[in-house]
Design a protein around this motif. Sequence first.
Motif, mmCIF file in Angstrom:
data_model
loop_
_atom_site.group_PDB
_atom_site.id
_atom_site.type_symbol
_atom_site.label_atom_id
_atom_site.label_comp_id
_atom_site.label_asym_id
_atom_site.label_seq_id
_atom_site.Cartn_x
_atom_site.Cartn_y
_atom_site.Cartn_z
ATOM 1 N N PHE A 1 0.853 -1.180 -0.018
ATOM 2 C CA PHE A 1 0.115 -0.011 -0.044
ATOM 3 C C PHE A 1 0.814 1.321 0.071
ATOM 4 O O PHE A 1 0.705 2.199 -0.862
ATOM 5 C CB PHE A 1 -1.011 -0.231 1.275
ATOM 6 N N ALA A 2 1.758 1.267 0.970
ATOM 7 C CA ALA A 2 2.747 2.497 1.106
ATOM 8 C C ALA A 2 3.717 2.814 -0.249
ATOM 9 O O ALA A 2 3.673 3.654 -0.435
ATOM 10 C CB ALA A 2 3.727 2.355 2.270
ATOM 11 N N ASP B 1 2.678 1.729 -3.306
ATOM 12 C CA ASP B 1 1.827 2.165 -4.377
ATOM 13 C C ASP B 1 1.627 3.747 -4.240
ATOM 14 O O ASP B 1 1.266 4.356 -5.145
ATOM 15 C CB ASP B 1 0.570 1.582 -4.395
ATOM 16 N N ILE B 2 1.941 4.300 -3.100
ATOM 17 C CA ILE B 2 1.562 5.867 -2.920
ATOM 18 C C ILE B 2 2.921 6.571 -2.733
ATOM 19 O O ILE B 2 2.952 7.761 -3.587
ATOM 20 C CB ILE B 2 1.157 5.992 -1.427
ATOM 21 N N THR B 3 4.086 6.087 -2.521
ATOM 22 C CA THR B 3 5.133 6.772 -2.329
ATOM 23 C C THR B 3 6.511 6.057 -2.317
ATOM 24 O O THR B 3 6.457 4.889 -1.776
ATOM 25 C CB THR B 3 5.370 7.963 -1.452
ATOM 26 N N GLU C 1 4.165 13.540 -0.326
ATOM 27 C CA GLU C 1 4.869 12.910 -1.523
ATOM 28 C C GLU C 1 4.545 14.254 -2.504
ATOM 29 O O GLU C 1 5.370 14.315 -3.209
ATOM 30 C CB GLU C 1 4.140 11.540 -2.129
ATOM 31 N N ALA D 1 0.406 10.587 0.881
ATOM 32 C CA ALA D 1 0.381 11.053 -0.487
ATOM 33 C C ALA D 1 0.594 12.573 -0.619
ATOM 34 O O ALA D 1 1.113 13.008 -1.448
ATOM 35 C CB ALA D 1 -1.169 10.525 -0.970
ATOM 36 N N LEU E 1 -1.916 6.576 4.799
ATOM 37 C CA LEU E 1 -1.580 6.584 3.301
ATOM 38 C C LEU E 1 -2.022 7.783 2.674
ATOM 39 O O LEU E 1 -1.083 8.309 1.912
ATOM 40 C CB LEU E 1 -2.309 5.442 2.636
ATOM 41 N N ALA F 1 -4.572 3.648 -4.424
ATOM 42 C CA ALA F 1 -3.795 4.435 -4.316
ATOM 43 C C ALA F 1 -3.840 5.573 -5.387
ATOM 44 O O ALA F 1 -3.520 6.761 -4.937
ATOM 45 C CB ALA F 1 -2.179 3.717 -4.881
ATOM 46 N N LEU G 1 0.989 3.309 9.963
ATOM 47 C CA LEU G 1 0.328 2.116 8.952
ATOM 48 C C LEU G 1 0.636 0.729 9.497
ATOM 49 O O LEU G 1 0.025 0.074 9.675
ATOM 50 C CB LEU G 1 1.087 2.167 7.622
ATOM 51 N N GLU H 1 9.210 7.095 -0.825
ATOM 52 C CA GLU H 1 9.972 7.302 0.318
ATOM 53 C C GLU H 1 8.919 7.730 1.398
ATOM 54 O O GLU H 1 8.702 9.024 1.625
ATOM 55 C CB GLU H 1 10.943 8.554 0.235
ATOM 56 N N ILE I 1 -6.317 7.768 -3.768
ATOM 57 C CA ILE I 1 -5.734 8.565 -2.431
ATOM 58 C C ILE I 1 -4.885 9.705 -3.118
ATOM 59 O O ILE I 1 -4.949 10.746 -2.325
ATOM 60 C CB ILE I 1 -4.932 7.540 -1.760
ATOM 61 N N ARG I 2 -4.214 9.339 -4.048
ATOM 62 C CA ARG I 2 -3.279 10.520 -4.762
ATOM 63 C C ARG I 2 -4.379 11.893 -5.283
ATOM 64 O O ARG I 2 -3.802 12.981 -4.884
ATOM 65 C CB ARG I 2 -2.485 10.119 -5.771
#
Lengths: 410, 410
Positions: free
Chosen positions: A53-54, A56-58, B87, B84, B80, B16, A69, A60, B19-20
């Motif tokens: 999950f993480a 997929d978002i970023t 990010e 995002a 998450l 994802a 999380l 870093e 969420i972005r």
Amino acid sequence: MQTIIAKFGGPAIATAEKIRNVAKKVIKEQASGINLVVVVSSMASIRRELRQFAHDITDEPSKREMDVLIATGAQMTSALLTMAIQELGGKAVSLTGWQAGIKTNDTHRNARVEDVDVKRIKSHLAQGEIVVVSGFQGITEVHDITTLGKGGSETSAVALAVALEAERVDIYSNVDGIFTADPQIVEHARMLPEISYDEMLEFANLGAHILHPRAVELAKKYEIPLVIRSNERDVDGTLIKGDVEMEKNLIVRGVAYESDIIRLTIGYDSYETASLAEVFHALAEHEINVDIIVQAVIDGIKPTISFTIAKEEFAESLRVLEVSKLSLGFSFADFEVGLAKVSIVGSGMVSNPGVAARMFARLGKEHIPVKMVSTSEIKVSVVVPQDEMVRAANALHDEFNLAILEISAS
Amino acid sequence: MQTIIAKFGGPAIATAEKIRNVAKKVIKEQASGINLVVVVSSMASIRRELRQFAHDITDEPSKREMDVLIATGAQMTSALLTMAIQELGGKAVSLTGWQAGIKTNDTHRNARVEDVDVKRIKSHLAQGEIVVVSGFQGITEVHDITTLGKGGSETSAVALAVALEAERVDIYSNVDGIFTADPQIVEHARMLPEISYDEMLEFANLGAHILHPRAVELAKKYEIPLVIRSNERDVDGTLIKGDVEMEKNLIVRGVAYESDIIRLTIGYDSYETASLAEVFHALAEHEINVDIIVQAVIDGIKPTISFTIAKEEFAESLRVLEVSKLSLGFSFADFEVGLAKVSIVGSGMVSNPGVAARMFARLGKEHIPVKMVSTSEIKVSVVVPQDEMVRAANALHDEFNLAILEISAS
């Protein structure tokens, strides 16, 4: 009433069926008339899902948010195990790290336990409840959620044992206990009923991935006995404690190995330009673990340094060294792959200077080349070709009579 | 500086990518110069997975432990979304329900918010951070984790708005706003720019599943404006507030429906044996929602009671009635399936007694039989055959001129 901490990790809680088995076990354990605190970690499948999950978002994620999380994983397991205990008629309550009073510093993803306020746990125990605590997590002074990093769940368990003045910590695992050598490669390996903290530390550091050194260190400091035992079978396991008096006469307690390591070598033109500290500092900054380090001199003036790393860190190490080459002033770098490390461990070595010699003699007799050597007070490690590892481990297991049952028990 | 609460639920945070998108939206929102608190719920997929885990362990999980388990869902989303936002260069921090100071009573799985201690949220807002709060959850006085039950995330959002004296709550949803009727079945349905709390409450109770009545009630009590808006499209949405003065002259504001309801009928031999309260108490105990209730008399002496329930609760209702038959003393039970409820809603009705008559006249003209009737100060509901529902909704939408644009705006 005695208090015992029981820690269950990955494989023991991977499915509903397995969680039910753990529930049965802990109900039986509590019924023997003890206060029982159970520490659980996340299911491996959930941990992977959360990381994905993480990811997929970023690339870093902030460490604070990763902790928020990842901490959900053990919280889930604690609730599920509690439900399973209740379903079987037991009394239980789940507590998160913060509810259990596990206070840490604010180094997110790798926090250190600073204090445990066990008031709440004690009040639940007094009501006859099995207390199921989410391992691997805590809370900072400003009430942020933290996770404890590698060996975190075992560390939670030991920290709770210290604060609750528990009798011992039972670490349930997918092995029966600690063996004189890996039974999968050494035929006559047998389980050790007891070993010392120091021996366990060496085993842990030498690639026996059963228990993280960190938890052993904490247990050693506060003299909390640990028991490594099977979550599948009803066997006694291995007790880890302070001096194992009765067995002082046993010089070597076990053989450990790491099957895939790489030797890197760097050279300097002269001693003047050599900056050992800076090379290892650069590697450490990138979290590359350097194991055995050997310094040699070629041609009387050119110093070289060889060190070993795990295979997984090879690519990153080369990158770091390549980048640092100019600024750190070394002139060439070389490597050798296909190596393995075989070690003998035992507290008895301290007072037996001949152990290393006996080890080298036997390896020589077996025509196994030794590439590097490293020693501590209670272990000797040699680096050998990977394809000689199994033979080396078996030879040393035989040489030090590890297959023979000990005379006395604790 | 104004404070705004934005609530994002299920569909807005399902992937994802989504969420972005939410992260982009809230960064833009904050950049307009406001304090922004975002409330998120669990991803639907996670909520299902967590329920399945519990179900695999036990059919009757303890409510306390279900709360511990289920609360992890929104905690994940909060982490998450925060990642995002970071990010994309925004400043954000996630807070669980307890970290956000949401204090509830101890009715697990259906807790009521009692107080919100916003100290921590305020200090994060003061640092220019977007505060992402896990909705649907809180903490009891003894520091147990609770969840808020149906409508919980919206209720979290409104409770935070009250405590933070926020300007408004934006409820992001998969609809553009509140419509005069469901655009999928009524061709000329249009979005309402504004409606009153009371009208929204009736819509919510009449099957428009956009917003739970509970959150509307709380908003009404503290006069917090709510905006229902799309998380996909950049449209104004529908503002829900107190009296919508400019529109008092509009008698009916919208048409709502529920497409699949069932009428149950029970009869008593005489008034002496009839115990209405006990029947509905028995149903309520099994959490069966009874909607329209009509009492009639057959043969001058035998009372019968008809009431409607949702289709999903049919089997359970029959079971409860069957079991209660003897103890509650009724002599027969009958049912009719294939029914639908169509309602007209509008604050203006209070002072317009002819509205119901006009509704019945139009339905009569369309030859749509009315099976049951229920009225409140601001709505009239009729039960009609299911296959006449769409025709009834369109006829009523036309009868009350709902397709015509309002003359004045707020």
